[in-house]
Design a protein around this motif. Structure first.
Motif, PDB file in Angstrom:
ATOM      1  N   LYS A   3      -7.574  16.784 107.029  1.00 15.32           N
ATOM      2  CA  LYS A   3      -7.072  17.067 108.373  1.00 15.32           C
ATOM      3  C   LYS A   3      -7.774  16.150 109.361  1.00 15.32           C
ATOM      4  O   LYS A   3      -8.993  16.084 109.375  1.00 15.32           O
ATOM      5  N   LEU A   4      -7.004  15.438 110.133  1.00  9.82           N
ATOM      6  CA  LEU A   4      -7.554  14.578 111.174  1.00  9.82           C
ATOM      7  C   LEU A   4      -6.839  14.888 112.484  1.00  9.82           C
ATOM      8  O   LEU A   4      -5.675  15.244 112.491  1.00  9.82           O
ATOM      9  N   ARG A   5      -7.525  14.712 113.562  1.00 10.27           N
ATOM     10  CA  ARG A   5      -6.889  14.890 114.872  1.00 10.27           C
ATOM     11  C   ARG A   5      -6.317  13.555 115.309  1.00 10.27           C
ATOM     12  O   ARG A   5      -6.929  12.518 115.130  1.00 10.27           O
ATOM     13  N   SER A   6      -5.138  13.608 115.858  1.00  7.95           N
ATOM     14  CA  SER A   6      -4.521  12.363 116.310  1.00  7.95           C
ATOM     15  C   SER A   6      -5.004  12.024 117.711  1.00  7.95           C
ATOM     16  O   SER A   6      -5.308  12.897 118.507  1.00  7.95           O
ATOM     17  N   LYS A   7      -5.072  10.757 117.983  1.00  9.65           N
ATOM     18  CA  LYS A   7      -5.442  10.264 119.311  1.00  9.65           C
ATOM     19  C   LYS A   7      -4.210   9.617 119.923  1.00  9.65           C
ATOM     20  O   LYS A   7      -3.439   8.961 119.239  1.00  9.65           O
ATOM     21  N   LYS A  33      -1.457  16.618 109.725  1.00  5.07           N
ATOM     22  CA  LYS A  33      -2.006  16.769 108.380  1.00  5.07           C
ATOM     23  C   LYS A  33      -1.818  15.456 107.648  1.00  5.07           C
ATOM     24  O   LYS A  33      -0.755  14.854 107.695  1.00  5.07           O
ATOM     25  N   TRP A  34      -2.871  14.999 106.974  1.00  5.98           N
ATOM     26  CA  TRP A  34      -2.850  13.718 106.278  1.00  5.98           C
ATOM     27  C   TRP A  34      -3.012  13.927 104.793  1.00  5.98           C
ATOM     28  O   TRP A  34      -3.576  14.921 104.352  1.00  5.98           O
ATOM     29  N   GLU A  35      -2.516  12.967 103.997  1.00  8.75           N
ATOM     30  CA  GLU A  35      -2.734  13.000 102.552  1.00  8.75           C
ATOM     31  C   GLU A  35      -3.079  11.604 102.066  1.00  8.75           C
ATOM     32  O   GLU A  35      -2.685  10.614 102.669  1.00  8.75           O
ATOM     33  N   LEU A  36      -3.838  11.560 100.990  1.00  6.95           N
ATOM     34  CA  LEU A  36      -4.240  10.298 100.400  1.00  6.95           C
ATOM     35  C   LEU A  36      -3.328  10.015  99.214  1.00  6.95           C
ATOM     36  O   LEU A  36      -3.286  10.784  98.270  1.00  6.95           O
ATOM     37  N   ARG A  37      -2.581   8.922  99.269  1.00  3.16           N
ATOM     38  CA  ARG A  37      -1.643   8.554  98.206  1.00  3.16           C
ATOM     39  C   ARG A  37      -2.388   7.916  97.040  1.00  3.16           C
ATOM     40  O   ARG A  37      -3.511   7.437  97.198  1.00  3.16           O
ATOM     41  N   PRO A  38      -1.764   7.887  95.841  1.00  2.43           N
ATOM     42  CA  PRO A  38      -2.427   7.314  94.664  1.00  2.43           C
ATOM     43  C   PRO A  38      -2.954   5.898  94.870  1.00  2.43           C
ATOM     44  O   PRO A  38      -3.977   5.536  94.332  1.00  2.43           O
ATOM     45  N   LYS A  45       1.147  13.781 106.043  1.00  2.79           N
ATOM     46  CA  LYS A  45       1.639  14.675 104.992  1.00  2.79           C
ATOM     47  C   LYS A  45       3.068  15.102 105.298  1.00  2.79           C
ATOM     48  O   LYS A  45       3.408  15.428 106.416  1.00  2.79           O
ATOM     49  N   ARG A  46       3.877  15.083 104.254  1.00  6.88           N
ATOM     50  CA  ARG A  46       5.263  15.544 104.386  1.00  6.88           C
ATOM     51  C   ARG A  46       5.279  17.055 104.488  1.00  6.88           C
ATOM     52  O   ARG A  46       4.472  17.733 103.884  1.00  6.88           O
ATOM     53  N   GLU A  47       6.234  17.577 105.193  1.00  4.18           N
ATOM     54  CA  GLU A  47       6.336  19.026 105.383  1.00  4.18           C
ATOM     55  C   GLU A  47       7.373  19.656 104.466  1.00  4.18           C
ATOM     56  O   GLU A  47       7.870  20.714 104.736  1.00  4.18           O
TER      57      GLU A  47
END
Length: 147
Positions: A3-7, A33-38, A45-47
């Motif tokens: 989880k990161l906050r957007s600026k 919400k963020w995700e780390l791809r392979p 992150k997709r919802e």
């Protein structure tokens, strides 16, 4: 999940937006919400309910001219898939070679990390060295040595 906050990188009004919605639909108070791809890429992150790396997937495994559909957790390894396939095919896991997208995959590699998704195809080949050893053992008669 990261989880990161957007600026906000731009001020007030933008030329592309109307200014009324000051944010993206579905986001609350600027939290993304963020995700780390392979591949190591950090993306939003997709919802969707069918997120990569979550839940059961069906893998279609091709063995010469036969197909098997195997249901397995997407976070499983190729080694675990080999164990399931050994029950279906009769080939021990060490005798199997699994190929996905043209590459042989190691037992320790995770399905979701290399991009295996629902209804994807995996090719199963018998290890040629072990196949040759089996044929050689069948062709050579057993000899008894008397002392």
């Amino acid at each position: 999940m990261i989880k990161l906050r957007s600026k906000r990188f731009c001020r007030g009004n933008s030329k592309l937006g109307s200014g009324a919605g000051n944010g993206v639909k579905g986001q609350e108070k600027g939290e993304i919400k963020w995700e780390l791809r392979p591949g190591g890429m950090l993306v939003q992150k997709r919802e969707s309910a069918e997120s990569v790396g979550e839940g059961m997937i069906t893998v279609r495994v091709s063995i010469v001219s036969k197909w098997h559909e195997i249901s397995i957790e997407s976070t499983s390894t190729f080694g675990e898939l080999k164990m399931i396939l050994s029950l279906v095919t009769g080939l021990e896991p060490r005798e199997q070679r699994l190929l996905f997208k043209g590459k042989e995959r190691e037992d320790s590699e995770y399905l979701h990390m290399v991009g295996v998704r629902d209804k994807d195809k995996v090719l199963l080949l018998e290890d040629p060295a072990i196949k040759e050893m089996k044929l050689h053992a069948l062709a050579t008669p057993c000899r008894t040595i008397s002392v």
